[in-house]
Design an enzyme around this catalytic site. Structure first.
Site, PDB file in Angstrom:
ATOM      1  N   ARG A   1       0.843  -1.198   0.000  1.00 22.55           N
ATOM      2  CA  ARG A   1       0.000   0.000   0.000  1.00 22.55           C
ATOM      3  C   ARG A   1       0.878   1.248   0.000  1.00 22.55           C
ATOM      4  O   ARG A   1       1.951   1.256   0.583  1.00 22.55           O
ATOM      5  CB  ARG A   1      -0.910   0.019   1.230  1.00 22.55           C
ATOM      6  CG  ARG A   1      -2.153  -0.823   1.087  1.00 22.55           C
ATOM      7  CD  ARG A   1      -3.044  -0.729   2.296  1.00 22.55           C
ATOM      8  NE  ARG A   1      -2.430  -1.373   3.449  1.00 22.55           N
ATOM      9  CZ  ARG A   1      -1.851  -0.736   4.461  1.00 22.55           C
ATOM     10  NH1 ARG A   1      -1.826   0.592   4.494  1.00 22.55           N
ATOM     11  NH2 ARG A   1      -1.308  -1.407   5.449  1.00 22.55           N
TER      12      ARG A   1
ATOM     13  N   TYR B   1      -1.684  -3.389  -6.660  1.00 24.96           N
ATOM     14  CA  TYR B   1      -1.463  -4.058  -5.372  1.00 24.96           C
ATOM     15  C   TYR B   1      -2.780  -4.204  -4.586  1.00 24.96           C
ATOM     16  O   TYR B   1      -3.578  -3.262  -4.513  1.00 24.96           O
ATOM     17  CB  TYR B   1      -0.433  -3.295  -4.519  1.00 24.96           C
ATOM     18  CG  TYR B   1      -0.345  -3.913  -3.146  1.00 24.96           C
ATOM     19  CD1 TYR B   1       0.264  -5.157  -2.967  1.00 24.96           C
ATOM     20  CD2 TYR B   1      -0.963  -3.319  -2.047  1.00 24.96           C
ATOM     21  CE1 TYR B   1       0.268  -5.773  -1.734  1.00 24.96           C
ATOM     22  CE2 TYR B   1      -0.957  -3.927  -0.804  1.00 24.96           C
ATOM     23  CZ  TYR B   1      -0.339  -5.155  -0.649  1.00 24.96           C
ATOM     24  OH  TYR B   1      -0.352  -5.767   0.568  1.00 24.96           O
TER      25      TYR B   1
ATOM     26  N   LYS C   1      -9.519  -2.508   1.935  1.00 25.90           N
ATOM     27  CA  LYS C   1      -9.280  -1.368   2.808  1.00 25.90           C
ATOM     28  C   LYS C   1     -10.101  -0.147   2.370  1.00 25.90           C
ATOM     29  O   LYS C   1     -10.538   0.648   3.201  1.00 25.90           O
ATOM     30  CB  LYS C   1      -7.786  -1.026   2.827  1.00 25.90           C
ATOM     31  CG  LYS C   1      -6.892  -2.176   3.328  1.00 25.90           C
ATOM     32  CD  LYS C   1      -7.388  -2.723   4.614  1.00 25.90           C
ATOM     33  CE  LYS C   1      -6.432  -3.485   5.487  1.00 25.90           C
ATOM     34  NZ  LYS C   1      -5.894  -4.734   5.213  1.00 25.90           N
TER      35      LYS C   1
ATOM     36  N   HIS D   1     -10.535  -2.788  11.730  1.00 29.46           N
ATOM     37  CA  HIS D   1      -9.435  -3.601  11.202  1.00 29.46           C
ATOM     38  C   HIS D   1      -9.192  -4.762  12.166  1.00 29.46           C
ATOM     39  O   HIS D   1      -8.181  -4.799  12.866  1.00 29.46           O
ATOM     40  CB  HIS D   1      -8.194  -2.702  11.073  1.00 29.46           C
ATOM     41  CG  HIS D   1      -7.092  -3.287  10.254  1.00 29.46           C
ATOM     42  ND1 HIS D   1      -5.794  -2.842  10.354  1.00 29.46           N
ATOM     43  CD2 HIS D   1      -7.085  -4.258   9.313  1.00 29.46           C
ATOM     44  CE1 HIS D   1      -5.032  -3.521   9.506  1.00 29.46           C
ATOM     45  NE2 HIS D   1      -5.789  -4.384   8.872  1.00 29.46           N
TER      46      HIS D   1
ATOM     47  N   SER E   1      -1.272  -4.163  10.113  1.00 28.92           N
ATOM     48  CA  SER E   1      -0.894  -5.145   9.105  1.00 28.92           C
ATOM     49  C   SER E   1       0.410  -5.832   9.513  1.00 28.92           C
ATOM     50  O   SER E   1       1.307  -5.192  10.055  1.00 28.92           O
ATOM     51  CB  SER E   1      -0.678  -4.451   7.763  1.00 28.92           C
ATOM     52  OG  SER E   1      -1.823  -3.722   7.411  1.00 28.92           O
TER      53      SER E   1
ATOM     54  N   CYS F   1       1.051  -8.114  11.806  1.00 28.93           N
ATOM     55  CA  CYS F   1       1.303  -8.392  13.229  1.00 28.93           C
ATOM     56  C   CYS F   1       0.657  -9.707  13.641  1.00 28.93           C
ATOM     57  O   CYS F   1       0.440  -9.960  14.825  1.00 28.93           O
ATOM     58  CB  CYS F   1       0.788  -7.257  14.097  1.00 28.93           C
ATOM     59  SG  CYS F   1       1.752  -5.748  13.932  1.00 28.93           S
ATOM     60  N   GLY F   2       0.311 -10.545  12.669  1.00 28.31           N
ATOM     61  CA  GLY F   2      -0.147 -11.895  13.002  1.00 28.31           C
ATOM     62  C   GLY F   2      -1.651 -12.062  13.135  1.00 28.31           C
ATOM     63  O   GLY F   2      -2.106 -12.989  13.800  1.00 28.31           O
TER      64      GLY F   2
ATOM     65  N   ASN G   1      -2.639 -15.437  11.620  1.00 30.51           N
ATOM     66  CA  ASN G   1      -2.219 -16.534  12.514  1.00 30.51           C
ATOM     67  C   ASN G   1      -3.168 -16.685  13.689  1.00 30.51           C
ATOM     68  O   ASN G   1      -3.589 -17.792  14.027  1.00 30.51           O
ATOM     69  CB  ASN G   1      -0.829 -16.249  13.104  1.00 30.51           C
ATOM     70  CG  ASN G   1       0.271 -16.467  12.093  1.00 30.51           C
ATOM     71  OD1 ASN G   1       0.067 -17.129  11.080  1.00 30.51           O
ATOM     72  ND2 ASN G   1       1.423 -15.901  12.362  1.00 30.51           N
TER      73      ASN G   1
ATOM     74  N   ASP H   1      -9.252 -10.130   9.013  1.00 30.88           N
ATOM     75  CA  ASP H   1      -8.749  -8.778   8.749  1.00 30.88           C
ATOM     76  C   ASP H   1      -9.738  -7.664   9.081  1.00 30.88           C
ATOM     77  O   ASP H   1      -9.334  -6.612   9.563  1.00 30.88           O
ATOM     78  CB  ASP H   1      -8.335  -8.673   7.273  1.00 30.88           C
ATOM     79  CG  ASP H   1      -7.464  -7.456   6.969  1.00 30.88           C
ATOM     80  OD1 ASP H   1      -6.605  -7.116   7.799  1.00 30.88           O
ATOM     81  OD2 ASP H   1      -7.659  -6.841   5.909  1.00 30.88           O
TER      82      ASP H   1
ATOM     83  N   ASN I   1       6.471  -8.580   1.744  1.00 28.62           N
ATOM     84  CA  ASN I   1       5.019  -8.359   1.739  1.00 28.62           C
ATOM     85  C   ASN I   1       4.345  -9.221   0.667  1.00 28.62           C
ATOM     86  O   ASN I   1       3.280  -8.874   0.177  1.00 28.62           O
ATOM     87  CB  ASN I   1       4.701  -6.876   1.512  1.00 28.62           C
ATOM     88  CG  ASN I   1       3.240  -6.552   1.822  1.00 28.62           C
ATOM     89  OD1 ASN I   1       2.652  -7.119   2.754  1.00 28.62           O
ATOM     90  ND2 ASN I   1       2.638  -5.659   1.047  1.00 28.62           N
ATOM     91  N   SER I   2       4.968 -10.359   0.315  1.00 20.47           N
ATOM     92  CA  SER I   2       4.304 -11.248  -0.649  1.00 20.47           C
ATOM     93  C   SER I   2       3.069 -11.846   0.025  1.00 20.47           C
ATOM     94  O   SER I   2       3.018 -11.997   1.245  1.00 20.47           O
ATOM     95  CB  SER I   2       5.262 -12.335  -1.133  1.00 20.47           C
ATOM     96  OG  SER I   2       5.820 -13.039  -0.051  1.00 20.47           O
ATOM     97  N   ARG I   3       2.091 -12.204  -0.778  1.00 20.68           N
ATOM     98  CA  ARG I   3       0.762 -12.504  -0.239  1.00 20.68           C
ATOM     99  C   ARG I   3       0.166 -13.759  -0.862  1.00 20.68           C
ATOM    100  O   ARG I   3       0.596 -14.196  -1.933  1.00 20.68           O
ATOM    101  CB  ARG I   3      -0.172 -11.322  -0.560  1.00 20.68           C
ATOM    102  CG  ARG I   3       0.291  -9.998   0.052  1.00 20.68           C
ATOM    103  CD  ARG I   3      -0.468  -9.701   1.290  1.00 20.68           C
ATOM    104  NE  ARG I   3       0.141  -8.655   2.110  1.00 20.68           N
ATOM    105  CZ  ARG I   3      -0.427  -8.202   3.222  1.00 20.68           C
ATOM    106  NH1 ARG I   3      -1.582  -8.670   3.633  1.00 20.68           N
ATOM    107  NH2 ARG I   3       0.180  -7.295   3.957  1.00 20.68           N
TER     108      ARG I   3
ATOM    109  N   TYR J   1       2.514 -17.343  18.452  1.00 22.68           N
ATOM    110  CA  TYR J   1       1.772 -18.327  17.641  1.00 22.68           C
ATOM    111  C   TYR J   1       0.740 -19.079  18.495  1.00 22.68           C
ATOM    112  O   TYR J   1      -0.034 -18.460  19.213  1.00 22.68           O
ATOM    113  CB  TYR J   1       2.747 -19.267  16.931  1.00 22.68           C
ATOM    114  CG  TYR J   1       3.707 -18.506  16.039  1.00 22.68           C
ATOM    115  CD1 TYR J   1       3.242 -17.827  14.925  1.00 22.68           C
ATOM    116  CD2 TYR J   1       5.077 -18.437  16.337  1.00 22.68           C
ATOM    117  CE1 TYR J   1       4.113 -17.097  14.111  1.00 22.68           C
ATOM    118  CE2 TYR J   1       5.950 -17.714  15.528  1.00 22.68           C
ATOM    119  CZ  TYR J   1       5.456 -17.047  14.414  1.00 22.68           C
ATOM    120  OH  TYR J   1       6.310 -16.332  13.622  1.00 22.68           O
TER     121      TYR J   1
HETATM  122  O1  SAT Z   1      -3.631  -3.401   2.490  1.00 20.98           O
HETATM  123  S1  SAT Z   1      -3.754  -4.836   2.299  1.00 20.98           S
HETATM  124  O2  SAT Z   1      -5.081  -5.241   2.655  1.00 20.98           O
HETATM  125  O3  SAT Z   1      -3.432  -5.183   0.930  1.00 20.98           O
HETATM  126  C1  SAT Z   1      -2.663  -5.621   3.315  1.00 20.98           C
HETATM  127  C2  SAT Z   1      -2.619  -4.989   4.639  1.00 20.98           C
HETATM  128  O4  SAT Z   1      -1.864  -4.029   4.781  1.00 20.98           O
HETATM  129  O5  SAT Z   1      -3.320  -5.437   5.564  1.00 20.98           O
HETATM  130 MN    MN Z   2      -5.071  -5.658   7.205  1.00 19.46          MN
END
Ligand code: SAT
Ligand code: MN
Length: 611
Positions: A86, A214, A223, A243, A265, A267-268, A271, A292, A382-384, A508
């Protein structure tokens, strides 16, 4: 060639061309007249459409087919290297009055911004196809749900939106002739950062995003709509767009308690949303609602209820392993899109932190040969991955429940090397809002810019709140009056470091131990000690059985250091000053009261299990 101002039906859908209501058709035509695509395709969400678009994306090099024997239905996308996260500096909230965007958002004048963007968009889809992507956020037919339409010239975006949202023809049935839908325009342009802008017009329920492919910039459901625009709608309509992940915890005796947790973003959140409890927690089950975003409303019982507006996960790949997130590793076995991860010679994916070491012949995220020991990461940090939520073995069918799930606790967390203990409980709602409002976190690779710098990120919404942050805090305080059965509010920190610079807490699955204390507090089964900054468990209140954690380490994880907290509250005060006149006085007063009560030798006060 079809005329560009005409809506062409989807070739896969000859018998039932979904063209929506009048207002929608007119808007689509208007955008097509401006952008001049060669064709306009209305997406119906069908399997046939997915197959056709996937084949086309592979033929055009937008997707790379992965090893279908190992990962059926999985593809890799390599983005432009200048477009991997972002871009907060290029993200704008364009309200008629600057003060409504507030001091934490970039603002630009709506009329001038529309004019500029219209200039960029003029003829921008010539030679391309414009896809009409109808989607609903929240379960279909739910009182929480909202319709959005994204117009995009990117097949990658369409295929991701298909996973991330409830997308397709059924949405147009829900919408009918209504004009009440989010209007999203996404145009790839030439991916020149000089012509990249993500603009929100909350007063028009409109988003225009140009020059980036992206996720967080281009999947406008995420977002842009589900947080920035929705937070503004929520303020008007009396609800919250946050969020937050949503998670159900089922105890061995079948009692399920739902919590929502806000973290910045990377921070787990993913997970935590699908965590595997440690072996000692036999009989406990974790049920994922979302990883998310949460939309929260007061329910008929006066409690706070939540839905996950999304239908899939768009989460960080590196660091995922069978040890750190078994459910994620399982859900990524099929029907997933990977973005900017590394590729093995046999067409599989790889990233740093995976269980297996990097194989020979690996290609990095840009498709270049990668050598072991190289200082560059093979997968972009930041690969997804994009995965349907039903792929997750811990997925809860209540994610589709139109009424949502009842929330018993709200958790705020950040990435803090110092100061913030493993867990803290607020003493009342205002204190809980104060905790959220003063959250800080060290920056990560999820956004372009420096990594590891502490910044205030209230409720993890700093980059996502679509209106004035002070008004947002006031809205949270107001919600505390509207909610008759208030959830408890906690703050956590999995990232505290010891003197040696290593993380103190294993994190974890072990985070289950902290969640268990919260559940025990909620159900009146555990105590703690009262400190000026909140209630902290005594070591004996935490279930640490089977965990190899020296008592002194546990003490460090739970320690409240008065000097650190004084500095913390001073820094929070500076942040409140920055918010300016909209900053609610209840929170300013609370800050002063807490600051005053911090003494080096404050007596320890025990807190009983029930209150
Ligand atoms: O902004 S994204 O939703 O692509 C990823 C993130 O920062 O949480
Ligand atoms: Mn997020």
């Amino acid at each position: 060639m079809p005329r560009s101002d005409e809506v062409t039906p989807n070739p896969d859908n000859k018998t039932n061309s979904p063209t929506g209501g009048r207002a929608l058709r007119d808007w689509v035509k208007q955008v097509a007249r401006l952008t001049r695509p060669d064709a306009v395709v209305w997406c119906d969400g069908s399997e046939a459409e997915k197959d056709r678009l996937t084949r086309q994306a592979v033929a055009e090099g937008i997707l790379i087919e992965l090893n279908q024997a190992k990962r059926p239905g999985c593809y890799l996308h390599r983005s432009n290297p200048n477009d991997v996260a972002r871009t907060e500096q290029l993200t704008f909230v364009c309200t008629p009055n600057k003060k409504d965007a507030g001091p934490t958002n970039n603002w630009s004048d709506p009329a001038q911004t529309y004019t500029k963007l219209r200039g960029w968009l003029g003829g921008s889809m010539r030679g391309r196809t414009m896809y009409v992507v109808p989607y609903v956020l929240g379960p279909l037919g739910s009182p929480f749900s909202k319709v959005g339409i994204e117009l995009t010239d990117s097949i990658y975006v369409v295929l991701n939106m298909r996973i991330m949202t409830r997308m397709g023809a059924a949405v147009l049935d829900q919408l009918g002739e209504s004009r009440d839908f989010n209007r999203g325009i996404h145009c790839t342009l030439d991916l020149n950062p000089e012509r990249r802008l993500i603009c929100h017009f909350p007063q028009d329920n409109t988003i225009i995003s140009v020059g980036s492919g992206y996720g967080g910039n281009a999947l406008l459901s995420k977002k842009c709509f589900a947080l920035r625009i929705a937070s503004s709608l929520g303020r008007e309509e009396g609800w919250l767009a946050e969020h937050m992940l949503i998670l159900g915890l089922e105890s061995p005796n079948g009692e399920t308690t739902y919590v929502a947790a806000a973290f910045p973003s990377m921070c787990g959140k993913t997970n935590l949303a699908m965590l595997t409890p440690p072996a000692e927690f036999q009989g406990w089950k974790v049920h994922t609602i979302g990883d998310d975003i949460a939309w929260l409303r007061v329910g008929p019982d006066g409690g706070l209820w939540a839905v996950n507006p999304e239908n899939g996960y768009f989460a960080v790949a590196p660091g995922n392993s069978e040890k750190s997130n078994l459910n994620a590793m399982r859900m990524l076995q099929h029907d997933s899109i990977f973005t900017n991860v590394a590729m093995t010679p046999d067409g599989d994916v790889w990233w740093e932190g995976m269980d297996t070491p990097a194989p020979d012949g690996l290609l990095d995220w840009q498709g270049r040969p990668w050598k072991k020991g190289s200082p560059d990461k093979a997968a972009h940090p930041n690969s997804r991955f994009t995965t349907p939520m039903r792929n997750n073995p811990a997925w809860s069918p209540h994610a589709d429940d139109p009424q949502g799930v009842p929330i018993s606790a709200i958790i705020f967390g950040g990435r803090r090397a110092t100061t913030v203990p493993l867990v803290l409980e607020s003493t009342d709602w205002t204190h809980g809002v104060f905790m959220g409002a003063t959250m800080g976190s060290e920056t990560t690779a999820a956004a372009a810019g420096a990594v590891g710098v502490l910044r205030r990120d209230p409720m993890a919404m700093l980059p996502f709140c679509g209106y004035n942050m002070g008004d947002y805090f006031a809205h949270w305080l107001k919600m505390g009056i509207a909610i008759k059965k208030l959830p408890r509010v906690f703050m956590v920190n999995w990232f505290r470091k010891g003197a040696d610079g290593d993380f103190i807490w294993p994190g974890y699955g072990e985070n289950m131990r902290v969640l268990k204390w919260m559940l025990d507090r909620i159900h009146g089964r555990a105590g703690g000690r009262q400190t000026p900054v909140g209630i902290v468990p005594n070591q004996a209140d935490l279930d640490l059985k089977g965990l190899d954690l020296p008592a002194s380490t546990a003490r460090d994880a739970l320690a409240i250091n008065p000097a650190e907290w004084k500095a913390e509250l001073e820094s929070a005060g500076e942040f409140f000053e920055k918010i300016g006149p909209t900053m609610p006085k209840e929170l300013k007063e609370r800050r002063q009261a807490i600051l005053k009560s911090i003494h080096d030798d404050a007596p320890v006060q025990q807190v009983a299990a029930s209150r």
